[in-house]
Design an enzyme around this catalytic site. Structure first.
Site, short mmCIF file in Angstrom:
data_model
loop_
_atom_site.label_atom_id
_atom_site.label_comp_id
_atom_site.label_asym_id
_atom_site.label_seq_id
_atom_site.Cartn_x
_atom_site.Cartn_y
_atom_site.Cartn_z
N GLY A 31 -8.13 45.64 44.27
CA GLY A 31 -8.00 44.21 44.53
C GLY A 31 -7.96 43.98 46.03
O GLY A 31 -7.89 44.93 46.82
N SER A 33 -6.66 42.95 49.78
CA SER A 33 -5.41 43.14 50.51
C SER A 33 -4.50 41.95 50.24
O SER A 33 -4.93 40.80 50.31
CB SER A 33 -5.71 43.25 52.02
N GLY A 36 -1.37 42.28 45.55
CA GLY A 36 -0.20 42.78 44.82
C GLY A 36 -0.37 44.20 44.30
O GLY A 36 0.41 44.65 43.46
N LYS A 37 -1.37 44.93 44.80
CA LYS A 37 -1.65 46.29 44.32
C LYS A 37 -0.46 47.22 44.51
O LYS A 37 -0.06 47.92 43.57
CB LYS A 37 -2.87 46.88 45.06
N SER A 38 0.07 47.28 45.72
CA SER A 38 1.17 48.22 46.02
C SER A 38 2.43 47.83 45.27
O SER A 38 3.17 48.70 44.79
CB SER A 38 1.43 48.28 47.52
N SER A 105 -10.64 49.68 47.67
CA SER A 105 -11.87 50.27 47.11
C SER A 105 -12.85 49.15 46.74
O SER A 105 -13.03 48.85 45.57
CB SER A 105 -11.57 51.19 45.92
#
Length: 196
Positions: A31, A33, A36-38, A105
């Site tokens: 997704g 930056s 909410g990935k991390s 990615s």
């Protein structure tokens, strides 16, 4: 000609999974930056740990400060970044570990490459869907402000592409769901895949 030959003297992946009582998988969270990935990766790891699962989280901070610190953000470097990450994931997979990745990615080609290296049967792609506007308002690291001011070039979603995933196993819309709701959806999906 190479002098590198695979060996079978070590414990097998299935033996290690047996000891850990889990099926190893690679969870690939993609997704923009600030999407909410991390946060999702951290919450997913915590919920899995609470149920006794053994995990490792990989993200831009622990990868680009170490194994990939020599790479920039050109197209070639982004591709090499993901290639190396995928190879590291294969090592964790062979250890029986559930590896949770949080990486932009940005293109389908890059994600397909990772899936191919790791093996589609081991790969769970989660798309954290949040609009550029939403992410720029969140801007947890101040990157959008710099990119919009022209201080950062090749910024994904602005002057570098981001392809919406064409084969994600799960999409979590953080414009609509709370982070707890997103974590719970990811957990339920992943738990079904890794359960021994």
């Amino acid at each position: 000609m190479t002098n590198i030959h695979p060996t079978n003297i070590y414990l097998s992946r299935s033996e290690k999974e047996h000891y850990l009582r889990q099926n190893a998988k690679v969870v690939w969270i993609t997704g923009l930056s600030g999407s909410g990935k991390s946060t999702l990766a951290s919450g997913l790891e915590k919920k899995l740990a609470e149920k006794g699962y053994f995990t490792q989280v990989l993200d831009g901070d622990n990868i680009r400060s170490g194994i990939n610190k020599n790479l920039g953000f050109s197209n070639d470097d982004r591709t090499e970044n993901i290639r190396r990450i995928a190879e590291v994931n294969k090592l964790f997979l062979n250890c029986g570990i559930i590896t949770i990745n949080a990486f932009v990615s940005p293109t389908n080609d890059i994600r397909h490459m990772a899936r191919e290296i790791i093996g589609t049967e081991n790969f769970i792609e989660i798309f954290v869907d949040a609009s550029f506007d939403t992410c720029s308002k969140r801007d947890p690291k101040g990157l959008y402000k710099k990119a919009l001011a022209g201080e950062i070039k090749n910024f994904t979603g602005l002057d570098a592409p981001f392809d919406r995933p064409d084969d994600a196993e799960l999409t979590i819309d953080t414009d609509q769901l709370t982070i707890d709701e997103g974590i719970e959806r990811a957990f339920e999906y992943v738990k079904a895949a890794v359960r021994w």
